[in-house]
Write a protein that holds these residues in place. Structure first.
Motif, PDB file in Angstrom:
ATOM      1  N   ALA A 180      -3.463   3.539  -4.603  1.00  0.00           N
ATOM      2  CA  ALA A 180      -3.987   2.203  -4.324  1.00  0.00           C
ATOM      3  C   ALA A 180      -2.843   1.215  -4.074  1.00  0.00           C
ATOM      4  O   ALA A 180      -2.936   0.368  -3.171  1.00  0.00           O
ATOM      5  CB  ALA A 180      -4.875   1.733  -5.476  1.00  0.00           C
ATOM      6  N   LEU A 181      -1.775   1.315  -4.851  1.00  0.00           N
ATOM      7  CA  LEU A 181      -0.617   0.452  -4.603  1.00  0.00           C
ATOM      8  C   LEU A 181      -0.042   0.695  -3.207  1.00  0.00           C
ATOM      9  O   LEU A 181       0.190  -0.243  -2.444  1.00  0.00           O
ATOM     10  CB  LEU A 181       0.470   0.682  -5.657  1.00  0.00           C
ATOM     11  N   MET A 182       0.192   1.952  -2.877  1.00  0.00           N
ATOM     12  CA  MET A 182       0.789   2.262  -1.565  1.00  0.00           C
ATOM     13  C   MET A 182      -0.151   1.898  -0.424  1.00  0.00           C
ATOM     14  O   MET A 182       0.287   1.347   0.591  1.00  0.00           O
ATOM     15  CB  MET A 182       1.177   3.741  -1.504  1.00  0.00           C
ATOM     16  N   TYR A 183      -1.440   2.171  -0.568  1.00  0.00           N
ATOM     17  CA  TYR A 183      -2.385   1.843   0.489  1.00  0.00           C
ATOM     18  C   TYR A 183      -2.516   0.333   0.675  1.00  0.00           C
ATOM     19  O   TYR A 183      -2.747  -0.136   1.782  1.00  0.00           O
ATOM     20  CB  TYR A 183      -3.754   2.458   0.209  1.00  0.00           C
ATOM     21  N   SER A 184      -2.379  -0.432  -0.410  1.00  0.00           N
ATOM     22  CA  SER A 184      -2.473  -1.881  -0.251  1.00  0.00           C
ATOM     23  C   SER A 184      -1.312  -2.397   0.601  1.00  0.00           C
ATOM     24  O   SER A 184      -1.513  -3.255   1.466  1.00  0.00           O
ATOM     25  CB  SER A 184      -2.515  -2.581  -1.613  1.00  0.00           C
ATOM     26  N   PHE A 185      -0.136  -1.875   0.387  1.00  0.00           N
ATOM     27  CA  PHE A 185       0.999  -2.307   1.211  1.00  0.00           C
ATOM     28  C   PHE A 185       0.882  -1.759   2.633  1.00  0.00           C
ATOM     29  O   PHE A 185       1.264  -2.436   3.594  1.00  0.00           O
ATOM     30  CB  PHE A 185       2.323  -1.928   0.554  1.00  0.00           C
ATOM     31  N   ALA A 186       0.332  -0.574   2.767  1.00  0.00           N
ATOM     32  CA  ALA A 186       0.082  -0.036   4.108  1.00  0.00           C
ATOM     33  C   ALA A 186      -0.931  -0.907   4.838  1.00  0.00           C
ATOM     34  O   ALA A 186      -0.825  -1.112   6.053  1.00  0.00           O
ATOM     35  CB  ALA A 186      -0.410   1.407   4.021  1.00  0.00           C
ATOM     36  N   GLY A 187      -1.899  -1.441   4.115  1.00  0.00           N
ATOM     37  CA  GLY A 187      -2.884  -2.328   4.717  1.00  0.00           C
ATOM     38  C   GLY A 187      -2.264  -3.612   5.257  1.00  0.00           C
ATOM     39  O   GLY A 187      -2.684  -4.124   6.299  1.00  0.00           O
ATOM     40  N   VAL A 188      -1.262  -4.125   4.566  1.00  0.00           N
ATOM     41  CA  VAL A 188      -0.552  -5.305   5.073  1.00  0.00           C
ATOM     42  C   VAL A 188       0.149  -4.954   6.380  1.00  0.00           C
ATOM     43  O   VAL A 188       0.148  -5.735   7.333  1.00  0.00           O
ATOM     44  CB  VAL A 188       0.439  -5.851   4.024  1.00  0.00           C
ATOM     45  N   LEU A 189       0.726  -3.768   6.441  1.00  0.00           N
ATOM     46  CA  LEU A 189       1.364  -3.317   7.680  1.00  0.00           C
ATOM     47  C   LEU A 189       0.330  -3.197   8.804  1.00  0.00           C
ATOM     48  O   LEU A 189       0.595  -3.602   9.945  1.00  0.00           O
ATOM     49  CB  LEU A 189       2.068  -1.976   7.445  1.00  0.00           C
ATOM     50  N   ILE A 195      -8.097  -3.686  -2.251  1.00  0.00           N
ATOM     51  CA  ILE A 195      -7.407  -2.448  -2.633  1.00  0.00           C
ATOM     52  C   ILE A 195      -6.295  -2.762  -3.634  1.00  0.00           C
ATOM     53  O   ILE A 195      -6.118  -2.047  -4.625  1.00  0.00           O
ATOM     54  CB  ILE A 195      -6.861  -1.705  -1.395  1.00  0.00           C
ATOM     55  N   PHE A 196      -5.548  -3.847  -3.392  1.00  0.00           N
ATOM     56  CA  PHE A 196      -4.487  -4.220  -4.323  1.00  0.00           C
ATOM     57  C   PHE A 196      -5.061  -4.585  -5.688  1.00  0.00           C
ATOM     58  O   PHE A 196      -4.526  -4.181  -6.722  1.00  0.00           O
ATOM     59  CB  PHE A 196      -3.644  -5.372  -3.760  1.00  0.00           C
ATOM     60  N   ALA A 243      -5.793  -1.535  -7.461  1.00  0.00           N
ATOM     61  CA  ALA A 243      -4.561  -0.922  -7.966  1.00  0.00           C
ATOM     62  C   ALA A 243      -4.164  -1.534  -9.302  1.00  0.00           C
ATOM     63  O   ALA A 243      -3.745  -0.821 -10.225  1.00  0.00           O
ATOM     64  CB  ALA A 243      -3.428  -1.088  -6.953  1.00  0.00           C
ATOM     65  N   LEU A 244      -4.279  -2.850  -9.405  1.00  0.00           N
ATOM     66  CA  LEU A 244      -3.937  -3.515 -10.668  1.00  0.00           C
ATOM     67  C   LEU A 244      -4.863  -3.070 -11.790  1.00  0.00           C
ATOM     68  O   LEU A 244      -4.425  -2.787 -12.909  1.00  0.00           O
ATOM     69  CB  LEU A 244      -3.988  -5.031 -10.485  1.00  0.00           C
ATOM     70  N   LEU A 245      -6.154  -2.978 -11.499  1.00  0.00           N
ATOM     71  CA  LEU A 245      -7.108  -2.533 -12.512  1.00  0.00           C
ATOM     72  C   LEU A 245      -6.912  -1.059 -12.863  1.00  0.00           C
ATOM     73  O   LEU A 245      -7.044  -0.672 -14.031  1.00  0.00           O
ATOM     74  CB  LEU A 245      -8.534  -2.798 -12.028  1.00  0.00           C
ATOM     75  N   LEU A 246      -6.577  -0.259 -11.872  1.00  0.00           N
ATOM     76  CA  LEU A 246      -6.276   1.148 -12.155  1.00  0.00           C
ATOM     77  C   LEU A 246      -5.016   1.272 -13.011  1.00  0.00           C
ATOM     78  O   LEU A 246      -4.890   2.202 -13.815  1.00  0.00           O
ATOM     79  CB  LEU A 246      -6.118   1.934 -10.847  1.00  0.00           C
TER      80      LEU A 246
END
Length: 141
Positions: free
Chosen positions: A51-60, A17-18, A21-24
């Motif tokens: 995508a940025l926010m969901y990637s950090f949510a995924g770490v949580l 997902i992260f 986010a970078l590609l988006l």
């Protein structure tokens, strides 16, 4: 450090997902550079930020998974449900950004399928996280 398979798979999906986010972000930058108004399409911007926010949510999610007292299978199912809705949301934003078909998918008459998917998203994301959070609480207290 020995992470559980549930945590490792959650981190794998989160990493993807992260990366998306970078590609988006590249697509968003292209939209900003080529647009006469200097902004990317609203759904390209939303897809990038989501995508940025969901990637950090995924770490949580991974942290709560690793600290959960529930069985690995329970944690993994909860994680995958939440992550599937994260990915589905990003994909829908990408689709609208690519089509440039709307600036608000909820404007006007909202189709029943979209309403039902939103109820599923609410239940899946909140319910999946509650499984992990209660597993954390059970393991800590």
């Amino acid at each position: 450090m020995d992470l559980g398979i549930d945590t490792r798979l959650t981190l794998l999906v989160t990493g993807l997902i992260f990366l998306s986010a970078l590609l988006l972000g590249v697509w968003k930058y292209h939209g900003i550079r080529t647009s006469p108004s200097g902004v990317a399409h609203v759904y390209v911007d939303i897809a990038h930020r989501a995508a940025l926010m969901y990637s950090f949510a995924g770490v949580l999610l991974a942290v709560f998974t690793e600290l959960s007292a529930w069985p690995t299978a329970v944690n993994l199912i909860a994680d995958l449900i939440v992550l599937a809705f994260f990915v589905g949301a990003i994909a829908s934003y990408v689709l609208h950004g690519a089509r440039r078909d709307t600036t608000n998918q909820f404007a006007g008459a909202v189709p029943a399928a979209l309403r039902l998917s939103m109820y599923g998203l609410i239940a899946g994301e909140v319910g999946g996280f509650l499984v992990l959070f209660t597993g954390f609480l059970a393991g800590q207290f």
